[in-house]
Design an enzyme around this catalytic site. Structure first.
Site, PDB file in Angstrom:
ATOM      1  CB  ILE A   1       0.116   5.795   5.853  1.00 17.07           C
ATOM      2  CG1 ILE A   1      -1.017   6.541   6.567  1.00 17.07           C
ATOM      3  CG2 ILE A   1       1.120   5.267   6.858  1.00 17.07           C
ATOM      4  CD1 ILE A   1      -1.876   5.667   7.469  1.00 17.07           C
ATOM      5  N   GLY A   2       1.794   5.235   3.217  1.00 11.32           N
ATOM      6  CA  GLY A   2       2.894   4.523   2.557  1.00 11.32           C
ATOM      7  C   GLY A   2       3.902   5.458   1.904  1.00 11.32           C
TER       8      GLY A   2
ATOM      9  N   GLY B   1       0.005   4.561  -0.585  1.00 18.68           N
ATOM     10  CA  GLY B   1      -0.889   5.704  -0.704  1.00 18.68           C
ATOM     11  C   GLY B   1      -0.371   6.812   0.196  1.00 18.68           C
TER      12      GLY B   1
ATOM     13  N   GLY C   1       0.836  -1.198   0.000  1.00 18.55           N
ATOM     14  CA  GLY C   1       0.000   0.000   0.000  1.00 18.55           C
ATOM     15  C   GLY C   1       0.870   1.246   0.000  1.00 18.55           C
TER      16      GLY C   1
ATOM     17  CB  CYS D   1      -5.234 -11.476  18.974  1.00 20.67           C
ATOM     18  SG  CYS D   1      -4.276 -12.961  18.792  1.00 20.67           S
TER      19      CYS D   1
ATOM     20  CG  LEU E   1      -2.424  14.714  -6.923  1.00 23.04           C
ATOM     21  CD1 LEU E   1      -2.288  15.713  -8.064  1.00 23.04           C
ATOM     22  CD2 LEU E   1      -1.308  13.681  -7.004  1.00 23.04           C
TER      23      LEU E   1
ATOM     24  CB  CYS F   1     -11.732 -16.144   9.172  1.00 25.05           C
ATOM     25  SG  CYS F   1     -10.020 -15.634   9.273  1.00 25.05           S
TER      26      CYS F   1
HETATM   27 ZN   LIG Z   1      -3.963 -13.757  16.668  1.00 24.29          ZN
END
Ligand SMILES: [Zn+2]
Length: 334
Positions: A34-35, A32, A30, A165, A63, A178
């Site tokens: 933050i990346g 974008g 990614g 978790c 931008l 999942c």
């Molecule tokens: Zn876990």
């Protein structure tokens, strides 16, 4: 320009080891908002190799905060343009780019990483990269933002709780099937990506990107502890909150990785239930836990000795910070 000169100021930091950084490989998923910052900081700091994974193309609306991209780049591949710009910043770094969805990238690529960094704006995307990091047993740093709010989680295999978790994923997200490597998950993700865009500003991406790059450097250098292990940042109030998370024995991703002994808690018969509650709160980072034994809450003012409990009593700890109760064995000592 010599390496020595380029990195001279950071090498003044006690414990810094530039050679360690130069031997490292980082995967950035990614690129974008933050990346862009994470990539810029790591490349400037002199890591060895950076692999960018990003399938998106650059849009005008990117931008305001995705600072690696400029007006003339609109319509081009983010991965390709980011690699080009980062090479200009530091031509000594090996930079590979992969213009694909992360699910389509081979496991052998992920196995190359010393640290995997996920800058992904959906829960389903984070859950996917979390399961991949657990599979290849690599440290993972996740970060995200929403308007002036941001979060960072550091996940060290077999040490910290993983993303799955943690009790902070909304129930409706957890309720989804999942199957991290299945077609169903890909479809879910595509549907979610069609949702309306999230509010985003460059200040938050630079702050959260800074935290994530910093945690990456600390892991590579073996400096200090991680952020134990979920950091929440509120930019309007300039407040950072560290939320300690508990590993979930039943975690579908990492539960089997941990050789979890039965959680035992030593209790003195002379202490009150309130004393015990306070210790449980401190140990597990809870707010105001309740203790349930055989379906009943323990009376808080009473002493343990008054409760007629057996020397090893199975109890459940409930708290509003927990998605489900923790099971512990209270070892009661005279
Ligand atoms: Zn876990």
């Amino acid at each position: 320009m010599s390496d020595e000169e380029r990195y001279s100021r950071q090498q003044l930091i006690p414990g810094w080891n530039q050679e360690k950084l130069e031997k490292s490989t980082i995967i950035l998923v990614g690129v974008g908002a933050i990346g862009s910052y994470v990539g810029t900081i790591l490349v400037s700091s002199g890591i060895g190799k950076l692999i960018l994974i990003e399938y998106d193309t650059i849009e005008i609306s990117n931008l305001n905060r995705q600072l690696l991209y400029h007006a003339k780049d609109v319509g081009k591949s983010k991965a390709e343009i980011a690699a080009k710009k980062l090479r200009l910043i530091n031509p000594d770094i090996e930079i590979d780019w992969i213009n694909k969805k992360m699910e389509e990238v081979s496991v052998t690529i992920y196995e190359e990483a010393d640290v995997i960094i996920g800058c992904l704006d959906t829960f389903i995307g984070r859950r996917w990269i979390n399961s991949m990091a657990a599979r290849v047993q690599k440290p993972l740093i996740l970060g995200g933002m929403f308007a002036f709010l941001g979060d960072v989680q550091v996940i060290i295999p077999e040490v910290t709780p993983c993303f799955e978790c943690q009790p902070l994923i909304p129930d409706e997200e957890l309720a989804q099937a999942c199957t991290p490597f299945g077609e169903e998950r890909k479809k879910d993700r595509e549907e979610i990506e069609e949702e309306p865009p999230l509010p985003a500003v460059a200040t938050l991406s630079s702050i959260i990107g800074g935290f994530m790059a910093q945690e990456t450097l600390k892991i590579l250098l073996g400096l200090g502890s991680n952020i134990e292990n979920y950091l929440f940042y509120d930019g309007l109030n300039n407040a950072t909150t560290i939320i300690p998370l508990a590993k979930s024995e039943d975690c579908p991703v990492c539960g089997e990785l941990y050789d979890l002994e039965q959680i035992e808690f030593i209790v003195s018969s002379t202490e009150t239930v309130n004393d015990l509650i306070l210790r449980l709160a401190l140990t597990y980072g809870l707010e105001k836990p309740d203790i349930m034994v055989q379906g009943r809450f323990l009376d808080t003012e009473k002493k343990i000795s008054e409760k007629n409990l057996s020397a090893k009593t199975v109890a459940f700890i409930l708290d509003k910070n927990l998605a489900k109760p923790i099971k512990v064995v209270l070892q009661i000592q005279e």
